[in-house]
Scaffold this active site. Sequence first.
Site, PDB file in Angstrom:
ATOM      1  N   ASP A  14      29.158  40.734  59.268  1.00  0.00           N
ATOM      2  CA  ASP A  14      31.363  40.440  59.308  1.00  0.00           C
ATOM      3  C   ASP A  14      31.002  39.243  59.413  1.00  0.00           C
ATOM      4  OD1 ASP A  14      33.494  40.684  59.852  1.00  0.00           O
ATOM      5  OD2 ASP A  14      33.359  42.233  61.162  1.00  0.00           O
ATOM      6  N   ASP A  38      39.956  38.877  53.836  1.00  0.00           N
ATOM      7  CA  ASP A  38      40.833  37.884  54.003  1.00  0.00           C
ATOM      8  C   ASP A  38      41.765  38.915  55.062  1.00  0.00           C
ATOM      9  OD1 ASP A  38      43.465  36.583  53.963  1.00  0.00           O
ATOM     10  OD2 ASP A  38      43.782  36.857  52.215  1.00  0.00           O
TER      11      ASP A  38
HETATM   12  N1  AR6 Z   1      32.940  39.755  56.144  1.00  0.00           N
HETATM   13  C1  AR6 Z   1      32.476  39.253  55.705  1.00  0.00           C
HETATM   14  N2  AR6 Z   1      32.251  39.634  54.277  1.00  0.00           N
HETATM   15  C2  AR6 Z   1      33.455  40.238  53.606  1.00  0.00           C
HETATM   16  C3  AR6 Z   1      34.034  41.627  55.046  1.00  0.00           C
HETATM   17  C4  AR6 Z   1      33.670  40.773  56.372  1.00  0.00           C
HETATM   18  N3  AR6 Z   1      34.125  41.010  57.379  1.00  0.00           N
HETATM   19  N4  AR6 Z   1      34.929  42.569  54.279  1.00  0.00           N
HETATM   20  C5  AR6 Z   1      34.672  41.616  52.778  1.00  0.00           C
HETATM   21  N5  AR6 Z   1      33.760  40.639  52.572  1.00  0.00           N
HETATM   22  P1  AR6 Z   1      37.389  39.813  48.609  1.00  0.00           P
HETATM   23  P2  AR6 Z   1      37.892  38.069  46.687  1.00  0.00           P
HETATM   24  C6  AR6 Z   1      33.834  40.972  51.707  1.00  0.00           C
HETATM   25  O1  AR6 Z   1      37.671  40.383  48.235  1.00  0.00           O
HETATM   26  O2  AR6 Z   1      37.192  38.947  45.629  1.00  0.00           O
HETATM   27  C7  AR6 Z   1      41.973  40.096  49.504  1.00  0.00           C
HETATM   28  O3  AR6 Z   1      43.245  41.023  49.703  1.00  0.00           O
HETATM   29  C8  AR6 Z   1      33.587  41.375  50.421  1.00  0.00           C
HETATM   30  O4  AR6 Z   1      32.154  42.874  50.133  1.00  0.00           O
HETATM   31  O5  AR6 Z   1      37.688  39.776  49.987  1.00  0.00           O
HETATM   32  O6  AR6 Z   1      37.862  36.666  46.603  1.00  0.00           O
HETATM   33  C9  AR6 Z   1      43.150  38.389  49.154  1.00  0.00           C
HETATM   34  O7  AR6 Z   1      44.135  38.293  49.970  1.00  0.00           O
HETATM   35  C10 AR6 Z   1      33.184  40.116  48.893  1.00  0.00           C
HETATM   36  O8  AR6 Z   1      31.593  40.240  49.061  1.00  0.00           O
HETATM   37  O9  AR6 Z   1      37.575  38.513  48.226  1.00  0.00           O
HETATM   38  C11 AR6 Z   1      42.656  37.859  47.386  1.00  0.00           C
HETATM   39  O10 AR6 Z   1      44.339  38.650  47.089  1.00  0.00           O
HETATM   40  C12 AR6 Z   1      33.421  38.928  49.557  1.00  0.00           C
HETATM   41  O11 AR6 Z   1      33.751  39.670  50.941  1.00  0.00           O
HETATM   42  C13 AR6 Z   1      41.638  38.186  47.293  1.00  0.00           C
HETATM   43  O12 AR6 Z   1      41.430  39.760  48.031  1.00  0.00           O
HETATM   44  C14 AR6 Z   1      34.840  38.736  48.601  1.00  0.00           C
HETATM   45  O13 AR6 Z   1      35.848  39.871  48.580  1.00  0.00           O
HETATM   46  C15 AR6 Z   1      40.043  37.778  47.055  1.00  0.00           C
HETATM   47  O14 AR6 Z   1      39.423  38.480  46.380  1.00  0.00           O
END
Ligand code: AR6
Length: 181
Positions: A14, A38
């Site tokens: 995380d 995020d």
């Molecule tokens: N630590 C590390 N990686 C993580 C965590 C964490 N705590 N939580 C999720 N991931 P995403 P995007 C990973 O959806 O695709 C948001 O609502 C996850 O498994 O977080 O760039 C924003 O506000 C994935 O591999 O970001 C935007 O609206 C990676 O982080 C939108 O989502 C990115 O997934 C951005 O979408």
Amino acid sequence: MPDAPTRLSVVLADITTLGVDAIVNAANSSLMGGGGVDGAIHAAGGPAILAACRTIVAANGPCQPGHAVATEAGELPAGLVFHTVGPIWTDDGADEHDRTLASCYARCLDLAREHHCRTIAFPNVSTGVYGFPKARAARVAVEATAGWLGRVDDHRLGEVVFCCFGRDNLHLYQQLLAEQR
Ligand code: AR6
């Protein structure tokens, strides 16, 4: 030239738990928070991060895809948060999405240099809600990072961490980093 080459590493974690100089947030253009990483960063870091984002948006407007801005990290163990906005995947315009994603990594590394960071951790930007194919995104991330390191003199940056949240991404990055050695 750096004293020693910057190390690229991969962890399954995380990102909110990492005590690095800067963690990267996969944000959206509004910088007002959301789901995924995020949501986790704002929840763990507290309201100071959102307040800093509001100030930036009030001064400069929304953050465009491929760009990045820096804020404090509130209650997180990291020193700073770099908020970047990845591309939303669509099957048409794939090359353009690659360039936008590569720019996210390069702009965050520019910020790391500006803020004298020794360590930075990236999540797998755009591979969650934004639907970017994971293997393609991993290749873009590693190539953009290696390309930046080859181009830019940063004496301080010792380690770039690719922080994966699932084993599929972990394995992809392990394979790509093995190819880099
Ligand atoms: N630590 C590390 N990686 C993580 C965590 C964490 N705590 N939580 C999720 N991931 P995403 P995007 C990973 O959806 O695709 C948001 O609502 C996850 O498994 O977080 O760039 C924003 O506000 C994935 O591999 O970001 C935007 O609206 C990676 O982080 C939108 O989502 C990115 O997934 C951005 O979408």
